[in-house]
Design a protein around this motif. Structure first.
Motif, PDB file in Angstrom:
ATOM      1  N   VAL A  67     -70.744  62.107-100.712  1.00 32.70           N
ATOM      2  CA  VAL A  67     -71.934  62.459 -99.932  1.00 32.70           C
ATOM      3  C   VAL A  67     -71.693  62.120 -98.465  1.00 32.70           C
ATOM      4  CG1 VAL A  67     -74.363  61.864 -99.511  1.00 32.70           C
ATOM      5  CG2 VAL A  67     -73.525  62.124-101.860  1.00 32.70           C
ATOM      6  N   ASN A  68     -72.168  62.979 -97.581  1.00 34.46           N
ATOM      7  CA  ASN A  68     -72.105  62.703 -96.148  1.00 34.46           C
ATOM      8  C   ASN A  68     -73.520  62.701 -95.573  1.00 34.46           C
ATOM      9  OD1 ASN A  68     -72.011  64.198 -93.194  1.00 34.46           O
ATOM     10  ND2 ASN A  68     -70.428  62.648 -93.439  1.00 34.46           N
ATOM     11  N   VAL A  69     -73.799  61.706 -94.736  1.00 29.64           N
ATOM     12  CA  VAL A  69     -75.099  61.621 -94.069  1.00 29.64           C
ATOM     13  C   VAL A  69     -74.856  61.474 -92.572  1.00 29.64           C
ATOM     14  CG1 VAL A  69     -77.356  60.495 -94.016  1.00 29.64           C
ATOM     15  CG2 VAL A  69     -75.936  60.309 -96.065  1.00 29.64           C
ATOM     16  N   THR A  70     -75.465  62.329 -91.785  1.00 27.48           N
ATOM     17  CA  THR A  70     -75.424  62.185 -90.334  1.00 27.48           C
ATOM     18  C   THR A  70     -76.613  61.338 -89.899  1.00 27.48           C
ATOM     19  OG1 THR A  70     -74.339  64.321 -90.011  1.00 27.48           O
ATOM     20  CG2 THR A  70     -75.524  63.412 -88.125  1.00 27.48           C
ATOM     21  N   VAL A  71     -76.339  60.356 -89.048  1.00 27.05           N
ATOM     22  CA  VAL A  71     -77.413  59.524 -88.503  1.00 27.05           C
ATOM     23  C   VAL A  71     -77.343  59.566 -86.986  1.00 27.05           C
ATOM     24  CG1 VAL A  71     -77.480  57.991 -90.502  1.00 27.05           C
ATOM     25  CG2 VAL A  71     -76.009  57.403 -88.564  1.00 27.05           C
ATOM     26  N   MET A  72     -78.468  59.280 -86.366  1.00 29.12           N
ATOM     27  CA  MET A  72     -78.528  59.150 -84.923  1.00 29.12           C
ATOM     28  C   MET A  72     -79.141  57.787 -84.634  1.00 29.12           C
ATOM     29  SD  MET A  72     -77.586  61.208 -82.378  1.00 29.12           S
ATOM     30  CE  MET A  72     -77.817  62.908 -82.891  1.00 29.12           C
ATOM     31  N   THR A  97     -84.074  55.109 -85.272  1.00 26.26           N
ATOM     32  CA  THR A  97     -83.052  55.683 -86.164  1.00 26.26           C
ATOM     33  C   THR A  97     -83.557  56.995 -86.729  1.00 26.26           C
ATOM     34  OG1 THR A  97     -82.181  53.534 -86.858  1.00 26.26           O
ATOM     35  CG2 THR A  97     -81.771  55.373 -88.328  1.00 26.26           C
ATOM     36  N   VAL A  98     -82.700  57.996 -86.777  1.00 27.77           N
ATOM     37  CA  VAL A  98     -82.993  59.216 -87.525  1.00 27.77           C
ATOM     38  C   VAL A  98     -81.891  59.383 -88.563  1.00 27.77           C
ATOM     39  CG1 VAL A  98     -83.210  61.716 -87.468  1.00 27.77           C
ATOM     40  CG2 VAL A  98     -84.231  60.353 -85.651  1.00 27.77           C
ATOM     41  N   VAL A  99     -82.299  59.447 -89.825  1.00 22.99           N
ATOM     42  CA  VAL A  99     -81.365  59.762 -90.906  1.00 22.99           C
ATOM     43  C   VAL A  99     -81.599  61.221 -91.269  1.00 22.99           C
ATOM     44  CG1 VAL A  99     -80.572  59.199 -93.220  1.00 22.99           C
ATOM     45  CG2 VAL A  99     -81.471  57.385 -91.750  1.00 22.99           C
ATOM     46  N   PHE A 100     -80.642  62.053 -90.973  1.00 20.77           N
ATOM     47  CA  PHE A 100     -80.776  63.489 -91.224  1.00 20.77           C
ATOM     48  C   PHE A 100     -80.539  63.805 -92.708  1.00 20.77           C
ATOM     49  CE2 PHE A 100     -79.625  63.418 -86.661  1.00 20.77           C
ATOM     50  CZ  PHE A 100     -80.706  64.127 -86.161  1.00 20.77           C
ATOM     51  N   PRO A 101     -80.902  65.004 -93.156  1.00 15.11           N
ATOM     52  CA  PRO A 101     -80.637  65.375 -94.558  1.00 15.11           C
ATOM     53  C   PRO A 101     -79.164  65.231 -94.907  1.00 15.11           C
ATOM     54  CG  PRO A 101     -82.124  66.949 -93.547  1.00 15.11           C
ATOM     55  CD  PRO A 101     -81.646  66.053 -92.444  1.00 15.11           C
ATOM     56  N   GLU A 119     -66.798  55.079 -95.441  1.00 14.19           N
ATOM     57  CA  GLU A 119     -66.365  54.936 -94.048  1.00 14.19           C
ATOM     58  C   GLU A 119     -67.414  55.478 -93.100  1.00 14.19           C
ATOM     59  OE1 GLU A 119     -63.523  58.628 -93.095  1.00 14.19           O
ATOM     60  OE2 GLU A 119     -62.816  57.435 -94.795  1.00 14.19           O
ATOM     61  N   VAL A 120     -67.261  55.100 -91.827  1.00 15.12           N
ATOM     62  CA  VAL A 120     -68.094  55.634 -90.744  1.00 15.12           C
ATOM     63  C   VAL A 120     -67.221  56.500 -89.858  1.00 15.12           C
ATOM     64  CG1 VAL A 120     -69.296  55.034 -88.603  1.00 15.12           C
ATOM     65  CG2 VAL A 120     -69.787  53.772 -90.674  1.00 15.12           C
ATOM     66  N   ASN A 121     -67.729  57.649 -89.476  1.00 17.37           N
ATOM     67  CA  ASN A 121     -67.047  58.518 -88.517  1.00 17.37           C
ATOM     68  C   ASN A 121     -67.860  58.520 -87.225  1.00 17.37           C
ATOM     69  OD1 ASN A 121     -64.997  59.507 -90.379  1.00 17.37           O
ATOM     70  ND2 ASN A 121     -66.685  60.540 -91.398  1.00 17.37           N
ATOM     71  N   PRO A 122     -67.431  57.777 -86.209  1.00 12.73           N
ATOM     72  CA  PRO A 122     -68.212  57.687 -84.963  1.00 12.73           C
ATOM     73  C   PRO A 122     -67.990  58.914 -84.080  1.00 12.73           C
ATOM     74  CG  PRO A 122     -66.255  56.314 -84.806  1.00 12.73           C
ATOM     75  CD  PRO A 122     -66.239  56.922 -86.180  1.00 12.73           C
ATOM     76  N   ARG A 123     -68.439  60.026 -84.558  1.00 14.11           N
ATOM     77  CA  ARG A 123     -68.200  61.308 -83.881  1.00 14.11           C
ATOM     78  C   ARG A 123     -69.103  62.354 -84.503  1.00 14.11           C
ATOM     79  NH1 ARG A 123     -65.494  63.900 -87.901  1.00 14.11           N
ATOM     80  NH2 ARG A 123     -64.020  62.709 -89.180  1.00 14.11           N
ATOM     81  N   PHE A 124     -69.015  63.577 -84.000  1.00 10.44           N
ATOM     82  CA  PHE A 124     -69.658  64.707 -84.659  1.00 10.44           C
ATOM     83  C   PHE A 124     -68.942  64.973 -85.975  1.00 10.44           C
ATOM     84  CE2 PHE A 124     -71.049  65.154 -80.332  1.00 10.44           C
ATOM     85  CZ  PHE A 124     -72.311  65.705 -80.422  1.00 10.44           C
ATOM     86  N   GLN A 125     -69.603  65.728 -86.874  1.00  9.08           N
ATOM     87  CA  GLN A 125     -69.074  65.975 -88.210  1.00  9.08           C
ATOM     88  C   GLN A 125     -68.730  67.454 -88.384  1.00  9.08           C
ATOM     89  OE1 GLN A 125     -69.144  62.974 -90.568  1.00  9.08           O
ATOM     90  NE2 GLN A 125     -69.084  62.505 -88.383  1.00  9.08           N
ATOM     91  N   ALA A 126     -67.954  67.729 -89.416  1.00  8.49           N
ATOM     92  CA  ALA A 126     -67.691  69.131 -89.749  1.00  8.49           C
ATOM     93  C   ALA A 126     -68.973  69.833 -90.172  1.00  8.49           C
ATOM     94  CB  ALA A 126     -66.646  69.223 -90.858  1.00  8.49           C
ATOM     95  N   SER A 127     -69.964  69.064 -90.628  1.00  7.35           N
ATOM     96  CA  SER A 127     -71.253  69.644 -91.017  1.00  7.35           C
ATOM     97  C   SER A 127     -72.217  69.761 -89.836  1.00  7.35           C
ATOM     98  CB  SER A 127     -71.908  68.784 -92.106  1.00  7.35           C
ATOM     99  OG  SER A 127     -72.105  67.458 -91.652  1.00  7.35           O
ATOM    100  N   SER A 128     -71.833  69.265 -88.656  1.00  9.82           N
ATOM    101  CA  SER A 128     -72.737  69.265 -87.500  1.00  9.82           C
ATOM    102  C   SER A 128     -73.234  70.653 -87.098  1.00  9.82           C
ATOM    103  CB  SER A 128     -72.062  68.583 -86.307  1.00  9.82           C
ATOM    104  OG  SER A 128     -71.843  67.215 -86.572  1.00  9.82           O
TER     105      SER A 128
END
Length: 900
Positions: A341-346, A352-356, A425-434
């Motif tokens: 599962v991947n979750v994008t957060v801001m 905090t915003v936890v996106f779908p 892990e954390v990816n401190p960047r934009f995602q492929a799902s962005s």
């Protein structure tokens, strides 16, 4: 004289109204001051109550709450009451504000940006309450005021505008050109045929980026896909949009250190160890993490590159590659049954915003676990408990990032194993799902409803923000969006790579996908290396299914397919993926049961029932084309075999009863005693079935007349009585009389009874009437799953089914005379094999029917198992049962089952 007198009169008149004007001005000024004071009073109340709310909710729910929408808050009575009380009070306050233009104006000028964004984030709760209470006007003043603020210059000027950035990323399609000043990407529309399309994870693009950055003439800040690049390219420019500290980024990119840090906050992580490449040996791994398969990751890998699957079987090929360069690896146990599962957060200072979340598509290529896409729709199939656990974990991780001083966008990779959520892990960047998330963000607006002439109309007043602007604003302490974890994003995405596929197959798939493809400069003439990125498809359909074993099934119609080489793999593919037919051919065909058509493949001497109207069938590699007067099965546009399509022998002109009680498939005539299904009529029908409600019970005469018509006009070898479940046996005598009548007319014909399990004392009665074999279909072995999917049929528990099947075997004692259909796609794999083995032991023939999502069923949007899964199941069954013993016993009737 007259003129002077006239002027004097005018002056006197003006002097006389001055007191009136002064009185009016004093009234206006006093009113203005009062409304300004009122606005100040409102502001103090609003400011204090909004920021006190955070501390209050945090105390109630037991974790640091940063205005994110969360069902844990809703389900906590005190927290929920506090949210409702706050929204009611503010809504009432805004009622007075909205009524007065001046008060509204003053209040808007007073609101700081951080308060404004807290107000926006709470709109998610309003949308939830509106949906629950089915009241779209609830807290209407609140949303009206927020929308009003969003339009004012005071608020707008504090945000980055649409074209405030240059973009440096991977694919040009990640950011549409009209949204940034410059788009610098490795894959772009104007790539020439001389440019070799690389795999961005296997090359060093530094020189490419530096050369392109030097060409930028404007002074707009540069937004980077990966924040680390700001430090790699610092000699070219210092004009990068705000990024986090380099030491912090290194810390977050270190897979071992970040897991250690997250465990301090009680976040579940997999047990892992660090190995240097020279120490890697299977026996050493077993001493530390006992398993027969391990995930071996480079400390700073991404996109799956540097993430190896090491097993006892592949060690001879993988270990030399791991040892070839000096590297340190983090190693953990490989869990075959997992849901990534991947979750994008801001993250900002106080918000905090936890996106779908989305399901990640991970595939094994060359012994590496590679990222290949994501599916936001499939994530919603998880249980509510698991979804809440994902949200809670993502929120806790966001809080841990905040304590480290991190700001902006981040991707969190999680894995679900045995109903637990683990941090990876954390990816401190934009995602492929962005790009998908940005697409959704740009479409979402707060809806304000207005009454115009007693008619409610929707007016969208709230500006949308994509991820670039949200990321930039997060560094200023604000995240201006009402999107939350529970929003439903109806998109999925798959990335296509060379992966040793033939160019012809690649280009055929791209042509099929057509309008949903972002080709990023790829053409049929592009130069490729073995690992090249090709293009991606963004679909508004689910492409993944969570399996009963908690793995992810990716639809085979999304992959680039090679033509099946074996007869059994061809059949599995046709059963599972379906076949495309154009409208001209479709008009000439007889549509079979299960949204399918029946045909005979001449080349393989094989009958098949293949769906033509199931999810994603438009991307199937199989098609049927008419050439002259003959039909051909094609694969990826090339002829494979001539086929003979079954034509409809039942005439439309015959009467209703005959037409609707009869169905002919291959050599089997089916006679339905009822039209529809009793269970559907009481709202307890099987969710995988598309039978309608029962709307007719055929009389004895109607059934006999229909049979007589069949005997005269149709060609068949055997007969099936059944179709649609009957709650009781009120028409039992009618059915028995029909069986006796058939047996008298055709004493040698086989007659099958397919129904819910008969009471034990009735079995011999049907045998004596003329039934030669029976099929009592257990369909789903797991009782709990059966109760969810077959609410009525599951009242016959699994033990009852087995007992009736054993009793039937005592009466019909030839192998294949007693059968049960098993619906493949709902039981855990081991449970399937265990029960199939038991059926074989008691002499009952198993019939494996692959789940097929029928368009008028409740499970129409589900997807079937993969071809690979079905082929493995087929072979494992052959290890238990002789090949010819997989049912049914009739060769032609195997056309829609997992058997040959």
């Amino acid at each position: 004289m007259l003129a002077a007198e006239k002027n004097t009169n005018i002056i006197i008149s003006l002097i006389s109204i001055v007191p009136i004007i002064v009185t009016i001005l004093i009234f206006i000024i006093q009113s203005y001051r009062e409304k300004k004071i009122k606005a100040n009073k409102y502001f103090d109340t609003l400011y204090n109550s909004t920021f006190e709310l955070r501390e209050k909710i945090s105390n109630y729910v037991g974790f640091d709450w940063y205005y994110e929408f969360c069902m844990t808050v809703i389900q906590n009575p005190e927290a929920n009451e506090s949210i409702l009380l706050y929204l009611n009070n503010v809504n009432n306050m805004f009622y007075s504000t909205i009524e007065s233009v001046i008060t509204k104006y003053h209040l808007n000028r007073l609101i700081p940006i951080k308060l404004y964004n807290r107000l926006i984030s709470l709109v998610s709760y309003i949308e939830y309450y509106r949906q629950v209470e089915n009241n779209q006007e609830k807290f209407d003043n609140y949303t009206k005021f927020v929308a009003y603020c969003a339009k004012t210059k005071t608020i707008k000027k504090r945000y980055y505008k649409i074209k405030d950035f240059n973009w440096v990323g991977i694919r040009q399609s990640d950011i549409k050109d009209n949204r940034v000043k410059n788009n610098i990407s490795i894959f772009y529309d104007n790539m020439t045929e001389k440019d070799v399309r690389p795999n961005q994870n296997l090359i060093d693009p530094t020189n490419f980026y530096k050369n392109e950055l030097k060409k930028i003439k404007n002074k707009k800040p540069i937004m980077l896909y990966n924040q680390k690049w700001a430090y790699i390219f610092k000699d070219v420019s210092k004009n990068y949009a705000k990024v986090n500290d380099n030491i912090l980024l290194d810390f977050l990119n270190d897979k071992f250190m970040i897991r250690e840090y997250m465990m301090e906050f009680g976040i579940k992580c997999f047990s892992s160890i660090i190995f240097e490449n020279i120490d890697l040996e299977i026996e050493k791994l077993k001493d530390n993490i006992y398993s027969n398969a391990w995930v071996v990751q480079e400390i700073n890998g991404s996109g799956g590159y540097g993430t190896w699957l090491l097993t006892e079987k592949n060690q001879k090929s993988v270990l030399p590659l791991l040892k070839s360069n000096f590297k340190r690896y983090i190693i953990s146990k490989y869990y075959e049954q997992n849901i990534p599962v991947n979750v994008t957060v801001m993250v900002s200072e106080k918000q905090t915003v936890v996106f779908p979340a989305s399901i990640q598509i991970i595939e094994i290529h060359n012994n590496q676990l590679m990222y290949r896409g994501n599916d936001f729709i499939a994530f919603r199939d998880l249980s509510d408990k698991l979804k809440e656990s994902v949200l809670r974990t993502a929120s806790n991780i966001s809080n841990a990032l905040r304590l480290k001083g991190y700001k902006g966008i981040a991707g969190i990779d999680l894995m679900i194993v045995d109903e637990d959520v683990y941090f990876c892990e954390v990816n401190p960047r934009f995602q492929a799902s962005s790009p998908i998330l940005s697409k959704y963000l740009l479409d979402k607006k707060i809806t304000i409803q207005k009454k115009v002439k007693n008619r409610i109309t929707n007016s969208h007043k709230y500006e949308s923000f994509d991820l670039l602007k949200l990321n930039a604003n997060a560094f200023e302490g604000v995240i201006n969006t009402s999107v939350n974890f529970y929003d439903e994003i109806n998109y999925s995405c798959y990335y296509y790579f060379k992966d040793k596929n033939d160019n012809q197959d690649i280009n055929y798939k791209m042509k099929q996908l057509n309008k949903v493809v972002d080709n990023d400069g790829y053409t049929a003439f592009s130069k490729l290396d073995e690992n090249s990125y090709l293009f991606r498809a963004i679909l508004s359909k689910k492409i993944c299914q969570i399996s009963p074993d908690n793995t992810v099934w990716l639809s085979d119609n999304i992959r680039i397919n090679k033509r099946p080489e074996l007869k059994e793999t061809l059949k599995i593919a046709l059963l599972n993926q379906g076949v495309r037919v154009n409208s001209k051919v479709k008009a000439e065909l007889k549509e079979a049961v299960f949204d399918a058509i029946d045909f005979y493949i001449v080349k393989d001497d094989m009958y098949i029932n293949s769906p033509i109207d199931c999810p994603l069938v438009e991307y199937s590699p199989f098609s049927i084309e008419k050439i002259g007067e003959e039909y051909f099965l094609q694969f990826n546009g090339a002829n494979y075999s001539k086929i003979i399509i079954e034509k409809n022998q039942i005439e439309d002109k015959i009467n209703f009863s005959e037409r609707n009680s009869l169905y002919l498939s291959t050599d089997r005539l089916r006679i339905n005693p009822i039209l529809g299904c009793d269970y559907k009529s009481i709202g307890k029908g099987c969710k995988f079935c598309d039978f309608p409600n029962k709307n007719k019970v055929f009389t004895k005469k109607e059934l006999i007349d229909a049979y007589d018509y069949s005997r005269t006009n149709l060609n068949y070898s055997h007969i099936l009585i059944g179709g649609g479940a009957v709650i009781d046996f009120k028409n039992e005598e009618i059915v028995l009389d029909l069986i006796r009548y058939i047996r008298n007319k055709e004493p040698q014909k086989g007659i099958t009874l397919m129904s819910v399990p008969l009471p034990k004392h009735k079995l011999r009665l049907y045998k004596e009437a003329g039934i030669t074999d029976v099929s009592f279909n257990i369909e789903i072995f797991d009782q709990g799953t059966a109760e969810k999917i077959m609410p009525a049929k599951s009242t016959f528990n699994r033990e009852y089914y087995f007992n009736i099947l054993k009793s039937s075997k005592e009466i019909w004692n030839h192998y294949g005379d007693v059968r049960t259909i098993i619906m493949v796609g709902f039981d855990r794999y081991e449970n399937l094999l265990t029960n199939i083995s038991y059926l074989n032991k008691i002499g009952v023939q198993p019939v494996l029917s692959v789940f097929r999502p029928l368009k008028y069923s409740e499970l129409a949007n589900n997807l079937p198992p993969t071809n690979e899964y079905l082929y493995k199941l087929y072979n494992d069954c052959l290890g238990i049962i002789a090949p010819n013993n997989l049912g049914p016993k009739c060769k032609l009737c195997k056309n829609n089952t997992l058997s040959l």
